[in-house]
Scaffold this motif. Structure first.
Motif, PDB file in Angstrom:
ATOM      1  N   ALA A 274      22.076  71.767   2.527  1.00 25.60           N
ATOM      2  CA  ALA A 274      23.480  71.062   2.281  1.00 25.60           C
ATOM      3  C   ALA A 274      24.115  69.737   2.511  1.00 25.60           C
ATOM      4  CB  ALA A 274      24.339  71.939   3.370  1.00 25.60           C
TER       5      ALA A 274
ATOM      6  N   GLN B 206      34.411  75.161  -0.116  1.00 23.24           N
ATOM      7  CA  GLN B 206      34.081  76.323   0.690  1.00 23.24           C
ATOM      8  C   GLN B 206      34.835  77.506   0.188  1.00 23.24           C
ATOM      9  OE1 GLN B 206      36.656  75.863   4.722  1.00 23.24           O
ATOM     10  NE2 GLN B 206      37.026  77.730   4.533  1.00 23.24           N
TER      11      GLN B 206
ATOM     12  N   ALA C 132      28.900  78.453   6.142  1.00 20.29           N
ATOM     13  CA  ALA C 132      28.755  77.199   7.220  1.00 20.29           C
ATOM     14  C   ALA C 132      28.554  76.154   8.722  1.00 20.29           C
ATOM     15  CB  ALA C 132      29.157  75.729   6.351  1.00 20.29           C
TER      16      ALA C 132
ATOM     17  N   PHE D 194      24.226  80.192   3.702  1.00 21.78           N
ATOM     18  CA  PHE D 194      23.879  78.755   4.170  1.00 21.78           C
ATOM     19  C   PHE D 194      22.786  78.124   4.549  1.00 21.78           C
ATOM     20  CE2 PHE D 194      24.374  74.966   6.471  1.00 21.78           C
ATOM     21  CZ  PHE D 194      25.232  74.363   6.143  1.00 21.78           C
TER      22      PHE D 194
ATOM     23  N   TRP E 234      26.967  79.285  11.035  1.00 27.76           N
ATOM     24  CA  TRP E 234      25.914  78.027  11.096  1.00 27.76           C
ATOM     25  C   TRP E 234      25.652  77.189  12.238  1.00 27.76           C
ATOM     26  CZ3 TRP E 234      23.855  73.025  10.442  1.00 27.76           C
ATOM     27  CH2 TRP E 234      22.714  73.362  11.009  1.00 27.76           C
TER      28      TRP E 234
ATOM     29  N   THR F  83      31.699  78.965  -2.239  1.00 29.68           N
ATOM     30  CA  THR F  83      30.669  79.075  -1.540  1.00 29.68           C
ATOM     31  C   THR F  83      31.121  80.163  -0.472  1.00 29.68           C
ATOM     32  OG1 THR F  83      30.558  77.451  -0.110  1.00 29.68           O
ATOM     33  CG2 THR F  83      29.289  77.224  -1.913  1.00 29.68           C
TER      34      THR F  83
END
Length: 308
Positions: free
Chosen positions: A95, A82, A290, A90, A293, A85
């Motif tokens: 992923a 985490q 992420a 994402f 998303w 990135t």
């Protein structure tokens, strides 16, 4: 063990070995050759003073020590990923994220089938773990990373959390079609006088909805009779359909089961607040790509149910 000899790569190899329980498959997962992974396993065995993987008639099996370490480092590796990135786009198709979602039972019934079908279609390597929220520990679950997202009806949400509403629905009362006393309408006297099927959390506590009902009755100086305490709100419709019990449940669940079981769906004879299902998350996840998303996926699957 001298922790100075451990690095992120070795921990990822350990996780791959425990997950695959096979040296060759773990090597393929890490993109290295089988001899290199065997050498890495030998090094890990020395560092942890444990065989980590042992051969049995059914193949390689992780030792309790290996499983314990792998479980503990998984969250640490996710935090490292985490951090590295953060801010990067994402890509759900590639992923390998693992989302921990604390969701109420009604959320699991109404939203999770569509959500998981959506994730399987566009993010096949993403893993989802769903567990019931511990209501007194919602903030702690999010702060400590036990849950990435809480999706539930919380009347008193903890301070300091981010949130957004997903859907709202009314509460309904269900009764058997052939109930001996109730025919299409429900009076307050009938509601209080009839035994109820209650969704119980543990041996004594009730769900948020059950607490709402009891508090509303208490303000009017009334107490309802409890005929059965059930471990699941989704078991209430079948129990009610075959007995003289009543149950107070979210409208969409009531109408779904009324299509399958001999049930009456009735308006409550007392003023009950609507059920507002919301997402809650910690501030540290606000800008995580992420996580953003995932929240968007929840919004999209909830959109057809969002209108009252």
């Amino acid at each position: 063990m001298d922790h100075r000899h451990l690095d992120v790569y070795l921990l990822r190899c350990l996780q791959a070995l425990v997950s695959e329980a096979h040296v060759t498959r773990a090597a393929e997962r890490m993109g290295i050759g089988q001899p290199a992974m065997s050498a890495t396993l030998a090094r890990l065995r020395v560092l942890f003073a444990d065989p980590l993987l042992v051969r049995t008639q059914k193949g390689m099996v992780a030792t309790p020590r290996a499983q314990e370490v792998a479980d503990q480092v998984q969250h640490a590796l996710e935090l490292i990923d985490q951090a590295l990135t953060e801010g990067a786009p994402f890509d759900p198709a590639r992923a390998r994220a693992h989302f921990r979602i604390a969701a109420s039972e009604s959320v699991g019934f109404l939203l999770m089938p569509a959500l998981i079908a959506r994730l399987r279609a566009c993010a096949p390597a993403v893993q989802v773990s769903v567990h019931p929220p511990e209501l007194p520990r919602v903030r702690q679950e999010l702060e400590e990373g036990e849950a990435d997202l809480v999706v539930a009806f919380l009347r008193n949400a903890p301070q300091g959390l981010r949130s957004t509403s997903l859907m709202q629905q009314k509460l309904c009362v269900i009764a058997a079609q052939d109930h001996p006393d109730i025919r299409g309408t429900l009076s307050l006297a009938q509601y209080v006088g009839s035994p109820h099927a209650m969704y119980a959390l543990g041996r004594t506590g009730g769900s948020t909805i059950e607490t709402l009902v009891d508090e509303t009755l208490s303000r009017a100086g009334m107490v309802r009779a409890i005929g059965a305490r059930l471990p699941s709100t989704l078991s209430s419709p079948a129990v009610v359909a075959g007995s003289d019990l009543l149950a107070t449940i979210p409208e969409r669940i009531a109408r779904h089961f009324a299509q399958q079981l001999a049930l009456q769906v009735l308006a409550p004879p007392l003023p009950l607040d609507d059920v507002h299902t919301s997402m809650f998350w910690h501030e540290r996840m606000q800008n995580n790509p992420a996580h953003r998303w995932l929240r968007q996926q929840f919004k999209q699957v909830a959109a057809p149910l969002a209108a009252p």
